[in-house]
Design a protein around this motif. Structure first.
Motif, mmCIF file in Angstrom:
data_model
loop_
_atom_site.group_PDB
_atom_site.id
_atom_site.type_symbol
_atom_site.label_atom_id
_atom_site.label_comp_id
_atom_site.label_asym_id
_atom_site.label_seq_id
_atom_site.Cartn_x
_atom_site.Cartn_y
_atom_site.Cartn_z
ATOM 1 N N ASN A 17 0.824 -1.204 0.000
ATOM 2 C CA ASN A 17 0.000 0.000 0.000
ATOM 3 C C ASN A 17 0.857 1.253 0.000
ATOM 4 N N GLY A 18 2.137 1.113 -0.333
ATOM 5 C CA GLY A 18 3.052 2.239 -0.288
ATOM 6 C C GLY A 18 3.039 3.073 -1.550
ATOM 7 N N SER A 19 3.997 3.976 -1.637
ATOM 8 C CA SER A 19 4.154 4.839 -2.786
ATOM 9 C C SER A 19 4.305 4.012 -4.069
ATOM 10 N N ALA A 20 3.746 4.515 -5.176
ATOM 11 C CA ALA A 20 3.842 3.860 -6.481
ATOM 12 C C ALA A 20 3.205 2.472 -6.487
ATOM 13 N N ARG A 21 2.140 2.303 -5.746
ATOM 14 C CA ARG A 21 1.487 0.996 -5.700
ATOM 15 C C ARG A 21 0.719 0.679 -6.979
ATOM 16 N N GLN A 22 0.627 1.646 -7.894
ATOM 17 C CA GLN A 22 -0.038 1.408 -9.184
ATOM 18 C C GLN A 22 0.898 0.773 -10.206
ATOM 19 N N THR A 23 2.139 0.583 -9.858
ATOM 20 C CA THR A 23 3.115 0.044 -10.805
ATOM 21 C C THR A 23 3.057 -1.478 -10.847
ATOM 22 N N GLY A 24 3.896 -2.075 -11.696
ATOM 23 C CA GLY A 24 3.978 -3.534 -11.675
ATOM 24 C C GLY A 24 4.222 -4.134 -13.059
ATOM 25 N N GLN A 25 4.375 -5.427 -13.070
ATOM 26 C CA GLN A 25 4.377 -6.272 -11.873
ATOM 27 C C GLN A 25 5.813 -6.446 -11.357
ATOM 28 N N ARG A 26 5.961 -6.351 -10.045
ATOM 29 C CA ARG A 26 7.284 -6.476 -9.440
ATOM 30 C C ARG A 26 7.795 -7.911 -9.474
ATOM 31 N N MET A 27 6.904 -8.875 -9.308
ATOM 32 C CA MET A 27 7.321 -10.273 -9.258
ATOM 33 C C MET A 27 6.865 -11.012 -10.506
ATOM 34 N N ASN A 28 7.775 -11.829 -11.051
ATOM 35 C CA ASN A 28 7.432 -12.657 -12.200
ATOM 36 C C ASN A 28 8.076 -14.023 -12.087
ATOM 37 N N VAL A 29 7.424 -14.997 -12.712
ATOM 38 C CA VAL A 29 7.900 -16.385 -12.731
ATOM 39 C C VAL A 29 8.491 -16.672 -14.107
ATOM 40 N N ASP A 30 9.651 -17.300 -14.131
ATOM 41 C CA ASP A 30 10.276 -17.667 -15.392
ATOM 42 C C ASP A 30 9.348 -18.621 -16.150
ATOM 43 N N PRO A 31 8.864 -18.249 -17.344
ATOM 44 C CA PRO A 31 7.905 -19.093 -18.066
ATOM 45 C C PRO A 31 8.522 -20.382 -18.604
ATOM 46 N N ASN A 32 9.845 -20.442 -18.688
ATOM 47 C CA ASN A 32 10.506 -21.654 -19.165
ATOM 48 C C ASN A 32 11.033 -22.538 -18.037
ATOM 49 N N LEU A 33 11.216 -21.946 -16.852
ATOM 50 C CA LEU A 33 11.728 -22.683 -15.698
ATOM 51 C C LEU A 33 11.003 -22.173 -14.461
ATOM 52 N N PRO A 34 9.802 -22.684 -14.183
ATOM 53 C CA PRO A 34 8.908 -22.088 -13.187
ATOM 54 C C PRO A 34 9.435 -22.040 -11.756
ATOM 55 N N GLY A 35 10.493 -22.748 -11.464
ATOM 56 C CA GLY A 35 11.071 -22.658 -10.128
ATOM 57 C C GLY A 35 11.808 -21.359 -9.886
ATOM 58 N N VAL A 36 12.057 -20.595 -10.941
ATOM 59 C CA VAL A 36 12.807 -19.338 -10.857
ATOM 60 C C VAL A 36 11.838 -18.164 -10.820
ATOM 61 N N LEU A 37 12.002 -17.294 -9.830
ATOM 62 C CA LEU A 37 11.210 -16.077 -9.702
ATOM 63 C C LEU A 37 12.145 -14.889 -9.529
ATOM 64 N N VAL A 38 11.712 -13.710 -9.996
ATOM 65 C CA VAL A 38 12.417 -12.472 -9.697
ATOM 66 C C VAL A 38 11.443 -11.505 -9.041
ATOM 67 N N TYR A 39 11.981 -10.642 -8.175
ATOM 68 C CA TYR A 39 11.134 -9.681 -7.464
ATOM 69 C C TYR A 39 11.882 -8.349 -7.355
ATOM 70 N N GLY A 40 11.207 -7.274 -7.780
ATOM 71 C CA GLY A 40 11.772 -5.940 -7.669
ATOM 72 C C GLY A 40 11.362 -5.295 -6.361
ATOM 73 N N THR A 41 12.324 -4.923 -5.546
ATOM 74 C CA THR A 41 12.028 -4.355 -4.231
ATOM 75 C C THR A 41 12.004 -2.825 -4.277
ATOM 76 N N ARG A 42 11.512 -2.237 -3.209
ATOM 77 C CA ARG A 42 11.420 -0.791 -3.112
ATOM 78 C C ARG A 42 12.761 -0.134 -2.815
ATOM 79 N N THR A 43 13.587 -0.772 -2.011
ATOM 80 C CA THR A 43 14.820 -0.124 -1.550
ATOM 81 C C THR A 43 16.056 -1.007 -1.628
ATOM 82 N N MET A 44 15.892 -2.275 -2.025
ATOM 83 C CA MET A 44 17.006 -3.219 -1.960
ATOM 84 C C MET A 44 17.297 -3.903 -3.290
ATOM 85 N N GLY A 45 16.948 -3.257 -4.397
ATOM 86 C CA GLY A 45 17.305 -3.781 -5.698
ATOM 87 C C GLY A 45 16.454 -4.956 -6.156
ATOM 88 N N LEU A 46 17.060 -5.815 -6.972
ATOM 89 C CA LEU A 46 16.366 -6.938 -7.598
ATOM 90 C C LEU A 46 16.787 -8.245 -6.927
#
Length: 207
Positions: A17-46
């Protein structure tokens, strides 16, 4: 398939519910290797998980974190994308994209080696435009990005304009950027962007 769940306590703050909550998507699943996820954080990079989200590690090679003050405050890495066409089922997708809300020139980054290294996409509009959301054509040849401008906060409060850009050959060394916004500067910026699932030449954006 959602019938049962396990909780993961992640090592980075979220604040949905923080600033820029209209953005996205921060988290995504690798469509070729579903065990792999990436997440973009607010203050700590990727960050990345190789075990379906059970554990996470920071991608130290990712070059930006965003700002704690100013018009891009407390937003950070606001969207991530996998280019499914750059990989094959059972192996990690090679090409990834990530957008960072920052006042620096470089705001959109790509990796062509499954996230090991990252470079800014050449030719970015820069300035006060802040990347909000993105969509990629199925063949990976065209990236669409919505942007906002801000008078204090990067949204949903404080947004006072924005635009939409089309990036042809975004994984190349010299991609082509074209402004394609229905109105060059929207009163409330541009947020949602999506491609028709069976006719990817049809683009939808919200203002």
């Amino acid at each position: 398939q959602g019938r049962t769940w396990e909780r993961t306590n992640v090592p980075f703050p979220m604040n949905g519910n923080g600033s820029a909550r209209q953005t996205g998507q921060r988290m995504n699943v690798d469509p070729n290797l579903p065990g792999v996820l990436v997440y973009g954080t607010r203050t700590m990079g990727l960050w990345k998980s190789d075990d379906h989200g059970a554990t996470w590690s920071r991608i130290e090679s990712f070059p930006a974190t965003g700002e704690k003050e100013g018009p891009a405050r407390e937003a950070g890495v606001v969207w991530t994308l996998f280019d499914k066409s750059s990989g094959t089922p059972g192996t990690a997708t090679k090409t990834l994209y990530a957008g960072v809300m920052t006042v620096e020139q470089d705001k959109v980054f790509r990796s062509t080696d499954a996230g090991a290294t990252w470079q800014p996409i050449a030719g970015q509009p820069g300035g006060v435009l802040l990347p909000n959301r993105a969509a990629l054509t199925p063949d990976g040849t065209t990236l669409y990005i919505t942007y906002v401008t801000s008078s204090g906060y990067p949204g949903p409060h404080g947004v006072n304009g924005g635009s939409v850009f089309k990036v042809v050959n975004p994984a190349a060394h010299a991609p082509t950027w074209t402004e394609v916004a229905p109105v060059a500067k929207g009163t409330f910026g541009y947020s949602g962007v999506s491609l028709h699932p069976t006719a990817p030449r049809t683009l939808y954006v919200t203002n």
